[in-house]
Design a protein around this motif. Structure first.
Motif, mmCIF file in Angstrom:
data_model
loop_
_atom_site.group_PDB
_atom_site.id
_atom_site.type_symbol
_atom_site.label_atom_id
_atom_site.label_comp_id
_atom_site.label_asym_id
_atom_site.label_seq_id
_atom_site.Cartn_x
_atom_site.Cartn_y
_atom_site.Cartn_z
ATOM 1 N N GLU A 224 11.501 10.393 -10.924
ATOM 2 C CA GLU A 224 12.475 10.294 -12.019
ATOM 3 C C GLU A 224 13.671 9.446 -11.592
ATOM 4 O O GLU A 224 13.992 9.372 -10.407
ATOM 5 C CB GLU A 224 12.973 11.689 -12.408
ATOM 6 C CG GLU A 224 11.842 12.585 -12.908
ATOM 7 C CD GLU A 224 12.349 13.955 -13.306
ATOM 8 O OE1 GLU A 224 13.168 14.026 -14.240
ATOM 9 O OE2 GLU A 224 11.924 14.935 -12.688
ATOM 10 N N ASP B 262 21.521 20.523 -10.419
ATOM 11 C CA ASP B 262 21.745 21.771 -11.153
ATOM 12 C C ASP B 262 21.745 21.595 -12.676
ATOM 13 O O ASP B 262 21.494 22.543 -13.405
ATOM 14 C CB ASP B 262 23.095 22.397 -10.750
ATOM 15 C CG ASP B 262 23.054 22.942 -9.332
ATOM 16 O OD1 ASP B 262 21.930 23.024 -8.774
ATOM 17 O OD2 ASP B 262 24.123 23.265 -8.786
ATOM 18 N N THR B 263 22.083 20.408 -13.152
ATOM 19 C CA THR B 263 22.269 20.273 -14.600
ATOM 20 C C THR B 263 21.162 19.496 -15.292
ATOM 21 O O THR B 263 21.023 19.579 -16.509
ATOM 22 C CB THR B 263 23.593 19.549 -14.922
ATOM 23 O OG1 THR B 263 23.582 18.293 -14.252
ATOM 24 C CG2 THR B 263 24.793 20.359 -14.488
ATOM 25 N N SER B 264 20.391 18.715 -14.549
ATOM 26 C CA SER B 264 19.288 18.014 -15.217
ATOM 27 C C SER B 264 17.998 18.587 -14.641
ATOM 28 O O SER B 264 18.038 19.396 -13.734
ATOM 29 C CB SER B 264 19.384 16.513 -14.993
ATOM 30 O OG SER B 264 19.527 16.249 -13.628
ATOM 31 N N ARG B 265 16.886 18.157 -15.176
ATOM 32 C CA ARG B 265 15.660 18.807 -14.717
ATOM 33 C C ARG B 265 14.995 18.022 -13.594
ATOM 34 O O ARG B 265 13.816 18.176 -13.328
ATOM 35 C CB ARG B 265 14.730 18.975 -15.907
ATOM 36 C CG ARG B 265 15.221 20.092 -16.847
ATOM 37 C CD ARG B 265 14.410 20.127 -18.115
ATOM 38 N NE ARG B 265 12.985 20.016 -17.867
ATOM 39 C CZ ARG B 265 12.150 19.320 -18.618
ATOM 40 N NH1 ARG B 265 12.596 18.661 -19.660
ATOM 41 N NH2 ARG B 265 10.877 19.272 -18.332
ATOM 42 N N VAL B 266 15.764 17.145 -12.937
ATOM 43 C CA VAL B 266 15.153 16.281 -11.916
ATOM 44 C C VAL B 266 14.559 17.102 -10.774
ATOM 45 O O VAL B 266 15.113 18.117 -10.369
ATOM 46 C CB VAL B 266 16.164 15.270 -11.320
ATOM 47 C CG1 VAL B 266 16.508 14.198 -12.302
ATOM 48 C CG2 VAL B 266 17.405 15.971 -10.796
ATOM 49 N N LYS B 267 13.438 16.608 -10.281
ATOM 50 C CA LYS B 267 12.803 17.215 -9.107
ATOM 51 C C LYS B 267 12.586 16.111 -8.091
ATOM 52 O O LYS B 267 12.327 14.966 -8.456
ATOM 53 C CB LYS B 267 11.457 17.818 -9.496
ATOM 54 C CG LYS B 267 11.595 19.078 -10.339
ATOM 55 C CD LYS B 267 10.313 19.881 -10.399
ATOM 56 C CE LYS B 267 9.194 19.222 -11.185
ATOM 57 N NZ LYS B 267 9.460 19.037 -12.602
ATOM 58 N N TYR C 84 18.013 21.235 -0.727
ATOM 59 C CA TYR C 84 17.198 21.293 -1.953
ATOM 60 C C TYR C 84 16.030 22.242 -1.716
ATOM 61 O O TYR C 84 15.423 22.232 -0.648
ATOM 62 C CB TYR C 84 16.702 19.868 -2.246
ATOM 63 C CG TYR C 84 15.720 19.765 -3.378
ATOM 64 C CD1 TYR C 84 16.161 19.649 -4.691
ATOM 65 C CD2 TYR C 84 14.343 19.777 -3.132
ATOM 66 C CE1 TYR C 84 15.263 19.541 -5.733
ATOM 67 C CE2 TYR C 84 13.431 19.668 -4.174
ATOM 68 C CZ TYR C 84 13.905 19.557 -5.470
ATOM 69 O OH TYR C 84 13.008 19.450 -6.512
ATOM 70 N N PRO D 253 10.736 23.681 -5.984
ATOM 71 C CA PRO D 253 10.418 24.796 -6.880
ATOM 72 C C PRO D 253 8.971 25.267 -6.759
ATOM 73 O O PRO D 253 8.653 26.398 -7.115
ATOM 74 C CB PRO D 253 10.694 24.222 -8.276
ATOM 75 C CG PRO D 253 10.714 22.754 -8.110
ATOM 76 C CD PRO D 253 11.050 22.450 -6.704
#
Ligand code: ATP
Length: 536
Positions: free
Chosen positions: A67, A227-232, A384, A387
């Motif tokens: 991303e 923390d605020t976007s869905r980036v991985k 980090y 997940p």
């Protein structure tokens, strides 16, 4: 180069800042054409790197999908940022002054010698003189010394990749036009950051700096973005913006300025994959320049020597361009692609224990005399957690860091062309043409009525108004049509549209291609889509 500089001024690409007051060295203003060029360049970068990136597809040669997101951070940041980043202590140039001539020299890391403003190379006129120079340099223990004959009677001495620290002794780097070492002051370190103060009192505690790079804004926002976007991970954050460096010898037009714009990406990845990503970004960034028109022959990828690398880096490469103001065979940096390991994120944490180390080893930060980290970090955990695997790690960073002004200058240099084209009577006439890629061209199309009568200006103005909704176009009805073409050629306008007598009957116009000079007739109604196709 002189011709390019004069065209830039004459046609309104670039002006010296505060020119009516005599100018300020190292500062440049972009004129009406220049501002469009630079905006198009930054837009192309943003689009190609960030906004058009499709994270669901694996790009060619990339190890996995990834991303990309953007940021726009402030120029003035907390002063602690620059202490933890290393800029406060280490962002130095070395300089000496000549006591007699008052000339100032900056140590040029690539050439391995003191260089004054505008000075490029050592000239020697005979082989004997060259050998003498070479002997002298060898005697003084310089490394990476190369002798190159430019032509039979002009020889150039070049030194490569010799850092100030490698040389260590100032005797080794006598400025070429200094009479003796005694005429030079001792080398001094000079921090390149511009200082400023916050608030009304302006005491020492309020001192802060104009950012010398945009990158640190990205590092200190790493946690915010995660923390605020869905980036991985892997993912990249891009930023375009002004940076400031108080360069000792600003020179070579906009190449070394004191205020400039950068286009930077910090790409965060798992340490095990970082080498692959480094390779990926090196290749991808080089390709970007060639796709927008820089020629392969004028570009090189210069891998830094091991001695040049920062302790944390496994590799750094510079994309360099053969700017015409440099001697033949020399290149100037357009962009650096650095593998920065976990240095930056770790530096912005505070003496935390290494979460991956079973022994809990302290991280490698510079310590003060009390054995504590020299500068207090943020204390925030910037590691980090994956997940899926739950693995916690500090991401490694690949940093492709480009200069918008240097890139704009390279595209201007590459575009400058002198050729001969037939005039209205078929006779060959010299012309200067800026062969800018259509995406970069400041004006996309110019619209001319052939003559100022028979309703042609009205039709041309209607076309202009319609096209103006979609792109930057220009209307011109002054002078012979041949002259109008020449003016647009110099501005780099890829297409000229002419309304002529046939237009009055069949509602078609001619569209002329700047480079091939080919002219085809096309319906007025099809112009928007035709130009859209050609420009994309
Ligand atoms: P140089 O060695 O030429 O001073 P650098 O290695 O210090 O450059 P970086 O810190 O890697 O440059 O900055 C990334 C990019 O920012 C450079 O590749 C260049 O395009 C641009 N840049 C850096 N300094 C300047 C400057 N003074 N003027 C214009 N652009 C600059």
């Amino acid at each position: 180069m002189d011709k390019i500089v004069s065209l830039c001024k004459r046609r309104g690409f670039l002006f010296q800042s505060s020119e009516i007051y005599g100018g300020v060295q190292g500062f440049w203003d972009y004129g009406p054409l220049g501002v469009e060029l630079k905006r198009n360049l930054k837009d192309a970068w943003w689009q190609d790197m960030i906004s058009s990136h499709n994270e669901l597809l694996v790009p060619a040669n990339a190890p996995t999908e990834f991303e990309m997101v953007g940021l726009d951070c402030t120029i003035i940041m907390h002063p602690q940022v620059w202490k933890c980043s290393g800029h406060y202590d280490l962002f130095h140039d070395h300089m000496v002054d000549c006591k007699e001539s008052k000339k100032r020299y900056r140590f040029d890391q690539i050439r391995g010698r003191w260089c004054s403003r505008g000075e490029q190379r050592i000239f020697v006129t005979t082989m004997a003189e060259a050998e003498q120079e070479e002997d002298e340099v060898r005697r003084r223990g310089m490394k990476y010394f190369k002798l190159r004959a430019k032509n039979a009677d002009e020889l150039t001495i070049e030194k490569e990749s010799l850092t100030f620290d490698q040389i260590q002794e100032r005797e080794l780097v006598l400025a070429p036009d200094a009479k003796s070492l005694d005429t030079l002051t001792e080398p001094r370190e000079f921090n390149l950051m511009f200082k400023t103060t916050l608030g009304a009192l302006g005491g020492e505690a309020d001192v802060t700096f104009l950012r010398p790079e945009t990158a640190q804004g990205i590092f200190v926002n790493f946690k915010n973005v995660v923390d605020t976007s869905r980036v991985k991970i892997p993912f990249g954050i891009g930023q375009v913006g002004k940076s400031f460096r108080n360069e000792i010898t600003p020179r070579n037009f906009t190449f070394r300025s004191r205020e400039f714009e950068q286009m930077e990406i910090e790409f965060f990845c798992h340490p095990d994959q970082s080498k692959q990503w480094y390779q990926y970004w090196r290749d991808r960034r080089l390709k970007w320049y060639t796709e927008l028109g820089l020629s392969d022959e004028a570009l090189i990828m210069r891998e830094h020597h091991v001695e040049e690398l920062a302790h944390y880096s496994v590799g750094t490469a510079d994309i360099e361009y053969a700017f015409p103001f440099l001697p033949e065979g020399e290149y100037g940096e357009l962009e650096g692609i650095a593998h920065r390991g976990d240095f930056d994120l770790r530096s912005h944490m505070e003496g935390k224990l290494d979460p991956n180390s079973p022994e809990g080893e302290p991280m490698q930060v510079e310590l003060n005399e009390h054995g504590k980290p020299k500068y207090k970090g943020s204390g925030k955990d910037l590691s980090y957690r994956d997940p899926i695997t739950n693995e916690r790690f500090i991401p490694h960073v690949i940093e492709p860091s480009a200069g918008a002004d240097r890139a704009a200058l390279a595209f201007l240099c590459e575009a400058y062309t002198e050729d001969k084209v037939p005039d209205d009577k078929g006779e060959l006439q010299e012309r200067t043409v800026m062969k800018l890629h259509p995406r970069l061209a400041p004006v996309k199309a110019a619209i001319f009525p052939l003559v100022k009568k028979d309703g042609m200006p009205e039709i041309a103005k209607d076309i202009y108004s319609e096209l103006k909704k979609h792109m930057n176009v220009f209307y011109d009805d002054k002078g012979a049509v041949g002259k109008r073409y020449r003016r647009q050629d110099e501005a780099g306008t890829p297409y000229c549209i002419t309304v002529d007598t046939d237009t009055l009957n069949d509602k078609t116009v001619t569209i002329r291609d700047r480079d091939s000079l080919e002219q085809v007739r096309i319906k007025i109604d099809d112009l928007v889509s035709e130009l859209g196709d050609r420009l994309s």
